[in-house]
Design an enzyme around this catalytic site. Structure first.
Site, mmCIF file in Angstrom:
data_model
loop_
_atom_site.group_PDB
_atom_site.id
_atom_site.type_symbol
_atom_site.label_atom_id
_atom_site.label_comp_id
_atom_site.label_asym_id
_atom_site.label_seq_id
_atom_site.Cartn_x
_atom_site.Cartn_y
_atom_site.Cartn_z
ATOM 1 N N ASP A 12 0.884 -1.156 0.000
ATOM 2 C CA ASP A 12 0.000 0.000 0.000
ATOM 3 C C ASP A 12 0.932 1.219 0.000
ATOM 4 O O ASP A 12 2.128 1.083 0.255
ATOM 5 C CB ASP A 12 -0.877 -0.031 1.256
ATOM 6 C CG ASP A 12 -1.682 1.245 1.437
ATOM 7 O OD1 ASP A 12 -2.314 1.689 0.464
ATOM 8 O OD2 ASP A 12 -1.663 1.798 2.552
ATOM 9 N N MET A 13 0.408 2.395 -0.301
ATOM 10 C CA MET A 13 1.294 3.557 -0.387
ATOM 11 C C MET A 13 1.180 4.500 0.814
ATOM 12 O O MET A 13 2.137 4.680 1.569
ATOM 13 C CB MET A 13 1.017 4.337 -1.682
ATOM 14 C CG MET A 13 2.014 5.459 -1.938
ATOM 15 S SD MET A 13 1.751 6.223 -3.569
ATOM 16 C CE MET A 13 0.242 7.142 -3.257
ATOM 17 N N ASP A 14 0.010 5.108 0.992
ATOM 18 C CA ASP A 14 -0.162 6.098 2.059
ATOM 19 C C ASP A 14 -0.067 5.434 3.426
ATOM 20 O O ASP A 14 -0.828 4.514 3.732
ATOM 21 C CB ASP A 14 -1.514 6.804 1.915
ATOM 22 C CG ASP A 14 -1.562 7.656 0.655
ATOM 23 O OD1 ASP A 14 -0.883 8.691 0.629
ATOM 24 O OD2 ASP A 14 -2.253 7.264 -0.309
ATOM 25 N N LYS A 146 -10.762 0.095 -2.106
ATOM 26 C CA LYS A 146 -10.655 -0.692 -0.874
ATOM 27 C C LYS A 146 -11.796 -0.267 0.056
ATOM 28 O O LYS A 146 -12.139 0.904 0.063
ATOM 29 C CB LYS A 146 -9.301 -0.419 -0.187
ATOM 30 C CG LYS A 146 -8.087 -0.818 -1.029
ATOM 31 C CD LYS A 146 -6.791 -0.376 -0.334
ATOM 32 C CE LYS A 146 -5.577 -0.625 -1.201
ATOM 33 N NZ LYS A 146 -4.335 -0.146 -0.561
ATOM 34 N N ASP A 171 -1.434 -0.409 6.210
ATOM 35 C CA ASP A 171 -1.499 0.291 7.495
ATOM 36 C C ASP A 171 -2.941 0.519 7.921
ATOM 37 O O ASP A 171 -3.192 0.946 9.039
ATOM 38 C CB ASP A 171 -0.788 1.644 7.408
ATOM 39 C CG ASP A 171 -1.567 2.641 6.568
ATOM 40 O OD1 ASP A 171 -1.791 3.775 7.029
ATOM 41 O OD2 ASP A 171 -1.964 2.290 5.438
#
Length: 221
Positions: A12-14, A146, A171
């Site tokens: 995931d990125m953020d 998501k 996260d």
């Protein structure tokens, strides 16, 4: 029951690669406050991991405001976030080492995010990590973001790896639900103040930061 062999890691990125969740919360709070909503920064945690149009719809469902324009409101939040990333964006602890370790183990590397391509580009350029990823997938134009698994399934397909051989690193609870629904192995790295919550039990593993990923991967081999 034996764990299926790992062949890919999908990030995931953020909040996983870049310390941007607080920025999203500040931007979301600022724009919603300007629209007259009486919400706190703490309230925005509820929308972590959701795609931006779903975030705007989430708040509109609770506190409808006049002249509702989802796209315009979403864009206002995104612009705030990009501005911050380009000026102050910092990687989460252990990002570069984690990516290099995945390469050293011969694992394919993917990115599956709810964020738009504009934000993906801003993050990858700011952190100079774009070259590590063999597949980058956004939920931006999907019917569902998501916690729907589609963005993860798309990323696995682009890597040409069966989801059961993919490890997703998240996260957010919404992201974990998506990865579990995609039938992937999962690691949760929640922000420290939320790390003790019982809900993270849905992840196969929980780490304090990406700095622990090399040891985790070494133990898998």
């Amino acid at each position: 029951m034996t764990t299926p062999e790992l062949k890919a890691v999908i990030f995931d990125m953020d909040g996983v690669l870049i310390d941007s969740e607080p920025v999203w919360q500040i931007a979301e709070h600022k724009v919603m406050s300007e629209l007259g909503l009486n919400i706190s920064i703490e309230d925005t945690v509820e929308t972590t991991g959701l795609r931006i149009d779903h975030v705007v719809a989430f708040w509109y469902a609770r506190f409808p405001w006049p002249n509702y324009d989802n796209a315009q409101t979403a864009q206002a939040i995104v612009e705030q976030v990009i501005k911050h990333i380009l000026v102050e964006g910092t990687p989460m602890q252990g990002v570069i080492t984690a990516l290099k370790t995945c390469q050293e183990h011969g694992l394919k590397i993917g990115l599956a995010t709810s964020s738009s391509s504009d934000i993906i580009n801003a993050v990858l350029n700011k952190l100079a990590i774009g070259s590590y990823f063999q597949a980058i997938k956004s939920a931006e134009y999907l019917t569902y973001g998501k916690p729907h698994p589609e963005v993860y399934l798309n990323c696995a397909a682009a890597l040409n790896i069966d989801p059961i051989h993919c490890l997703a690193i998240e996260d957010s609870f919404n992201g974990l639900v998506a990865a579990r629904a995609a039938n992937m192995q999962t690691i949760a790295i929640p922000e420290p103040k939320l790390a003790g919550l019982a809900k993270w039990v849905i992840a196969h593993h929980q780490l304090a930061s990406l700095a622990q990923l090399p040891d985790f991967l070494a133990a898998q081999h």
